[in-house]
Design a protein around this motif. Structure first.
Motif, short mmCIF file in Angstrom:
data_model
loop_
_atom_site.label_atom_id
_atom_site.label_comp_id
_atom_site.label_asym_id
_atom_site.label_seq_id
_atom_site.Cartn_x
_atom_site.Cartn_y
_atom_site.Cartn_z
N TRP A 226 0.85 -1.19 0.00
CA TRP A 226 0.00 0.00 0.00
C TRP A 226 0.88 1.24 0.00
O TRP A 226 1.86 1.33 0.72
CB TRP A 226 -0.91 0.01 1.23
N LEU A 227 0.51 2.25 -0.80
CA LEU A 227 1.35 3.42 -1.01
C LEU A 227 0.60 4.71 -0.68
O LEU A 227 -0.59 4.85 -0.99
CB LEU A 227 1.80 3.49 -2.47
N PHE A 228 1.31 5.65 -0.07
CA PHE A 228 0.74 6.96 0.20
C PHE A 228 1.80 8.00 -0.10
O PHE A 228 2.91 7.96 0.44
CB PHE A 228 0.32 7.07 1.67
N LEU A 242 -3.01 10.15 6.01
CA LEU A 242 -2.48 8.79 6.10
C LEU A 242 -3.35 7.93 7.00
O LEU A 242 -3.66 6.77 6.67
CB LEU A 242 -1.04 8.82 6.60
N ASN A 243 -3.77 8.48 8.12
CA ASN A 243 -4.64 7.73 9.04
C ASN A 243 -5.98 7.41 8.37
O ASN A 243 -6.53 6.32 8.58
CB ASN A 243 -4.88 8.53 10.32
N MET A 244 -6.49 8.35 7.57
CA MET A 244 -7.75 8.12 6.85
C MET A 244 -7.58 6.95 5.89
O MET A 244 -8.46 6.08 5.79
CB MET A 244 -8.15 9.37 6.08
N PHE A 245 -6.45 6.92 5.18
CA PHE A 245 -6.19 5.83 4.23
C PHE A 245 -6.08 4.50 4.94
O PHE A 245 -6.66 3.49 4.51
CB PHE A 245 -4.91 6.14 3.44
N ARG A 251 -5.64 -1.46 7.12
CA ARG A 251 -4.27 -1.94 7.25
C ARG A 251 -3.38 -0.83 7.81
O ARG A 251 -3.66 0.35 7.64
CB ARG A 251 -3.72 -2.36 5.88
N GLU A 252 -2.29 -1.23 8.46
CA GLU A 252 -1.33 -0.27 8.99
C GLU A 252 -0.04 -0.23 8.18
O GLU A 252 0.73 0.73 8.27
CB GLU A 252 -0.98 -0.63 10.45
#
Length: 281
Positions: A226-228, A242-245, A251-252
């Motif tokens: 997973w990418l942000f 990031l927390n919303m995603f 997933r963390e």
């Protein structure tokens, strides 16, 4: 002679320093700001890009300088049998096609891979290629593996303003004018190494949420990274997004990073990218 040297370009987000540590060569890509040329990762860094974007400077990007690229290839070939060159996706730049043409002069000693990736996904591809080298795979075997699945990356990009997209030709001036008038937020998708318009919504908050949901729904059930990505936000804003995603995907384990200057030049300041990269077997 050592067997294979992996080389990429600065759109991968691999810095010159990290490249030396990983033993991966990095070709810097040119960025022109108000007529002055910089090299991404040499004299243009994330902080510089944010400052220029905040000042509403106009960025222009170009393919890697041929002389610079060939010098890096040839220095590697003095020590290695083969160069495995993994540049920015052919769907986003002509640099991959140009590199392929130039590689023909090296009689098979330079193998160009179109991984259909950019930013963190391209970085991931380079790291996976290095593992394949360590396992004893040939350059052509690695190329075949990396190019086998062009659905390996999917991402949604949410820009705060459409102006950079209009300048880069990603949307027409007419669409940009309507978007500005109606306060419509575009959501772009990156799939098969190309950028397309995914949808348009009325507010940024809705755009962030819809983009995250779209990425979640597009992902395979297992085996993805997973990418942000972001540029120009405060640390608090980045953490909130990031927390919303993480909440949306449940997933963390998210790889978070900043857009490179070469890509930020096209997306603009305060842009968010959300996506995944499939893991290679």
């Amino acid at each position: 002679m050592k067997k294979i040297k992996i080389i990429t370009d600065s759109s991968s987000g691999i810095s010159q320093e990290e490249g030396k540590r990983l033993q991966i060569g990095v070709v810097p890509m040119p960025i022109v700001v108000d007529g002055k040329e910089y090299l991404d990762g040499i004299d243009m860094f994330y902080e510089d890009a944010v400052t220029f974007l905040q000042e509403k400077k106009v960025f222009k990007t170009a393919q890697p300088l041929v002389k610079e690229m060939l010098t890096i290839w040839e220095e590697a070939l003095e020590e290695y049998e083969t160069v495995l060159y993994i540049p920015l996706s052919s769907g986003l730049s002509g640099s991959c096609a140009n590199a392929y043409t130039l590689s023909k002069e090296y009689e098979g000693r330079v193998v160009v891979v179109d991984a259909k990736a950019v930013e963190s996904p391209l970085r991931y591809v380079c790291l996976e290629a290095k593992k394949m080298v360590d396992k004893g795979m040939s350059a052509l075997e690695i190329k075949e593996t990396l190019e086998a699945d062009f659905r390996s990356t999917y991402a949604c990009i949410v820009p705060e303003t459409v102006e950079p997209l209009k300048r880069g030709g990603r949307i027409t001036p007419a669409v940009a004018a309507v978007a500005g008038l109606l306060k419509i937020q575009p959501i772009l998708k990156i799939e098969y190494g190309n950028v397309d318009l995914h949808s348009k919504v009325r507010t940024l908050k809705k755009a962030y949420k819809e983009a995250m949901e779209q990425v979640k729904n597009s992902a395979p059930e297992h085996e993805v990274n997973w990418l942000f990505l972001s540029i120009g936000f405060t640390k608090e804003e980045e953490q909130e997004l990031l927390n919303m995603f993480k909440e949306v995907i449940g997933r963390e384990d998210v790889f978070a990073d900043h857009f490179t200057p070469i890509i930020a030049a096209h997306t603009g300041n305060r842009t968010v990218g959300i996506g995944y990269t499939k893991k290679y077997n």
